[in-house]
Design a protein around this motif. Structure first.
Motif, short mmCIF file in Angstrom:
data_model
loop_
_atom_site.label_atom_id
_atom_site.label_comp_id
_atom_site.label_asym_id
_atom_site.label_seq_id
_atom_site.Cartn_x
_atom_site.Cartn_y
_atom_site.Cartn_z
N TYR A 46 -7.06 57.89 78.66
CA TYR A 46 -7.61 59.13 78.15
C TYR A 46 -8.64 58.86 77.06
N HIS A 47 -9.64 59.73 77.02
CA HIS A 47 -10.61 59.75 75.93
C HIS A 47 -10.38 61.02 75.12
N TYR A 48 -10.16 60.86 73.82
CA TYR A 48 -9.96 62.03 72.96
C TYR A 48 -11.32 62.62 72.59
N ARG A 49 -11.47 63.89 72.83
CA ARG A 49 -12.76 64.53 72.62
C ARG A 49 -13.11 64.59 71.14
N PRO A 50 -14.38 64.38 70.80
CA PRO A 50 -14.79 64.36 69.39
C PRO A 50 -14.49 65.68 68.69
N ALA A 51 -14.22 65.59 67.43
CA ALA A 51 -13.98 66.79 66.63
C ALA A 51 -15.28 67.58 66.49
N ALA A 52 -15.15 68.87 66.21
CA ALA A 52 -16.32 69.74 66.05
C ALA A 52 -17.21 69.23 64.93
N LYS A 53 -18.52 69.18 65.22
CA LYS A 53 -19.55 68.77 64.26
C LYS A 53 -19.38 67.32 63.80
N VAL A 54 -18.62 66.51 64.57
CA VAL A 54 -18.46 65.09 64.26
C VAL A 54 -19.02 64.29 65.42
N LYS A 55 -19.95 63.41 65.15
CA LYS A 55 -20.56 62.58 66.17
C LYS A 55 -19.84 61.25 66.29
N GLU A 56 -19.47 60.89 67.51
CA GLU A 56 -18.83 59.60 67.72
C GLU A 56 -19.80 58.47 67.41
N ASN A 57 -19.28 57.43 66.78
CA ASN A 57 -20.14 56.32 66.39
C ASN A 57 -19.30 55.06 66.23
N GLY A 58 -19.83 53.93 66.67
CA GLY A 58 -19.15 52.67 66.47
C GLY A 58 -18.37 52.22 67.68
N ASP A 59 -17.70 51.08 67.52
CA ASP A 59 -16.90 50.50 68.60
C ASP A 59 -15.66 51.36 68.85
N SER A 88 -11.30 62.38 63.65
CA SER A 88 -11.96 63.08 62.54
C SER A 88 -12.95 62.17 61.82
N GLU A 89 -12.76 60.85 61.93
CA GLU A 89 -13.68 59.91 61.31
C GLU A 89 -14.86 59.57 62.22
N GLY A 90 -14.87 60.12 63.44
CA GLY A 90 -15.96 59.86 64.36
C GLY A 90 -15.79 58.60 65.17
N ARG A 91 -14.62 58.00 65.15
CA ARG A 91 -14.37 56.78 65.91
C ARG A 91 -14.07 57.13 67.37
N PRO A 92 -14.78 56.57 68.35
CA PRO A 92 -14.43 56.80 69.76
C PRO A 92 -12.99 56.35 70.01
N THR A 93 -12.14 57.27 70.41
CA THR A 93 -10.70 57.01 70.47
C THR A 93 -10.17 57.21 71.88
N TYR A 94 -9.41 56.22 72.36
CA TYR A 94 -8.87 56.22 73.72
C TYR A 94 -7.39 55.84 73.67
N LEU A 95 -6.69 56.17 74.74
CA LEU A 95 -5.26 55.85 74.81
C LEU A 95 -4.89 55.57 76.26
N VAL A 96 -3.98 54.61 76.44
CA VAL A 96 -3.43 54.35 77.76
C VAL A 96 -1.93 54.63 77.72
N GLU A 97 -1.48 55.46 78.66
CA GLU A 97 -0.05 55.73 78.82
C GLU A 97 0.30 55.58 80.29
N TYR A 98 1.59 55.74 80.61
CA TYR A 98 2.05 55.30 81.92
C TYR A 98 2.64 56.40 82.79
N GLY A 99 2.74 57.61 82.26
CA GLY A 99 3.31 58.68 83.06
C GLY A 99 4.81 58.49 83.27
N GLU A 100 5.36 59.30 84.15
CA GLU A 100 6.80 59.25 84.41
C GLU A 100 7.15 58.06 85.31
N VAL A 101 8.18 57.34 84.92
CA VAL A 101 8.68 56.21 85.71
C VAL A 101 9.82 56.70 86.58
#
Length: 439
Positions: A46-59, A88-101
């Motif tokens: 998943y990619h977490y959508r940027p906060a309002a009026k915050v531009k994603e920046n950086g690694d 909120s800091e503008g860091r491009p943020t992602y997560l990996v999860e596994y769903g139901e086992v």
């Protein structure tokens, strides 16, 4: 709340009780908005959508969840959400999860996460972020999977690695150490083995019970703690959020649970830093990227010595930093004090090992290449401004970000022998923070 409550405490307590009864709770449990960018067998990125009026920046940052635990560990509640902090800091943020086992996944072993899930997630995140290297943060077993994947795949686009509460020496875990000799008496044919084979793994109710048992004292004293904190809205909200987290535990696949039980709990396979899968052996000493290791000062699942055992094994890493922070297994990651301790250290670490923001040709529309991560120090910035000055041999050596130093010099350790809060002697916390808890 005082033994004889003050008037303002009585008002606060009455307000909290009324709010909980009328509105169902005090915690803001809204999840941070996100978009699915990749999926596969027990893999959802998943990619977490940027906060309002915050531009994603950086690694980008990739959060790796452990097996059996929901991704709520990184997004517990508003105000105590690592995801919210990064977004909120503008860091491009992602997560990996596994769903139901389910029972049909019973034949999946650890190799599935080490060979497929984690490496694929890292590559997908890097591609989605324009080809940038990824700062990977793994909690608990997620940290172990991350380290093994990085050790096995040197070509992964990783900027840095962060391990939070991942035990590498099970002998140092008080909950397990006393019973390990008894487990080995059965030679693999005990009741635990027969049970998880029959059930196809560890079901959700058992996983939830085991997590609660790890904090048995808190479980027993919970009613009294609530009664004495009825006027503390933040305390009550945190309990609500943790209860929701515990209620959403996920099952373990059968073969993976068997490997964890026999090889980790009984065999303590990770304490040497090497583990065999089929005809190959994965050694964490092969990791060259910088590694940040966290331990919680009250963590019963992964106590300080069990986590610190990883540090001397990382002989090939460019830099290794070990930090002790306040909290138990979950609290160190997303407790009320984490925003001032754990998250602050993560921010410093990610900034230190991030690539330049201007990397790549912004006007071409092509993804930026994956540069080797390097420190963004004041000296390096001054060197870029004084580009006309001749580059000395010493400066050129420091700028060679793609070259690895010899293991002896590369494995910089800021650990210290005293397992106190904030083991890095260069770190300073304000009053009432984690350093005061060391005394």
């Amino acid at each position: 709340m005082d033994l004889i409550p003050k008037p303002d405490q009585v008002v606060s307590a009455a307000s909290n009780v009324a709010h909980k009864m009328l509105y169902g709770g005090l915690a803001d449990l809204r999840s941070m908005p996100r978009t699915l960018i990749d999926e596969g067998l027990l893999r959802e990125v998943y990619h977490y959508r940027p906060a309002a009026k915050v531009k994603e920046n950086g690694d980008p940052v990739l959060l790796v969840t452990p097996l059996a635990a929901p991704s709520l560990c990184f997004d517990l509640r508003r105000g105590c959400s690592l995801v919210e902090h990064f977004v909120s800091e503008g860091r491009p943020t992602y997560l990996v999860e596994y769903g139901e086992v389910s029972f049909r996944d019973r034949n999946l072993g650890m190799e599935h996460w080490i060979d497929e899930v984690v490496p694929t997630a890292i590559r997908e995140v890097s591609q989605h972020a324009g080809g940038r290297p990824v700062h990977v943060i793994g909690w608990s077993l997620g940290g172990i999977f991350t380290m093994l994947a990085a050790a096995d795949r040197a070509d992964l686009p990783i900027a840095s690695l962060t391990v939070v509460g991942s035990p590498f020496d099970i002998k140092q875990v008080p909950l397990v150490a006393p019973i390990r000799p008894l487990l080995n008496l059965t030679e693999g044919r005990g009741i635990i083995t027969r049970s998880y084979q029959a059930m196809g793994g560890a079901p959700k109710p058992l996983v939830k019970w085991a997590f609660q048992l790890s904090a048995f004292q808190k479980l027993v004293t919970k009613p009294m703690a609530i009664a004495t904190h009825l006027d503390d809205t933040e305390f009550l909200a945190q309990i609500e959020a943790v209860d929701r987290f515990t209620s959403n535990m996920i099952a373990y696949p059968g073969r993976t649970f068997g490997q964890l039980y026999h090889r980790f709990v009984k065999g303590n396979a990770l304490h040497t830093g090497a583990i065999a899968f089929g005809d190959r052996t994965i050694e964490v000493s092969n990791i060259t990227r910088p590694v940040l290791v966290f331990a919680g000062n009250t963590d019963g699942i992964a106590p300080i010595p069990a986590v610190r055992a990883l540090v001397p094994l990382l002989t090939g890493s460019e830099e290794v930093r070990f930090e002790v922070v306040p909290g138990g297994h979950l609290g160190m990651l997303t407790g009320r004090s984490a925003r001032h301790t754990t998250w602050r250290i993560m921010d410093e670490w990610i900034s230190r090992w991030s690539t330049d923001e201007e990397a790549g040709d912004e006007g071409s529309g092509d993804p930026a290449p994956v540069p080797a991560p390097r420190r963004t120090t004041k000296k390096a910035a001054a060197g870029r401004q004084a580009a006309k000055k001749p580059v000395t041999k010493k400066a050129a050596t420091k700028k060679a970000g793609t070259k690895r130093a010899t293991p002896k010099k590369a494995a910089t350790r800021t650990t210290g022998d005293d397992p106190q809060i904030g083991a890095n002697p260069a770190r300073r916390y304000g009053s009432g923070s984690s350093r005061s808890l060391a005394t």
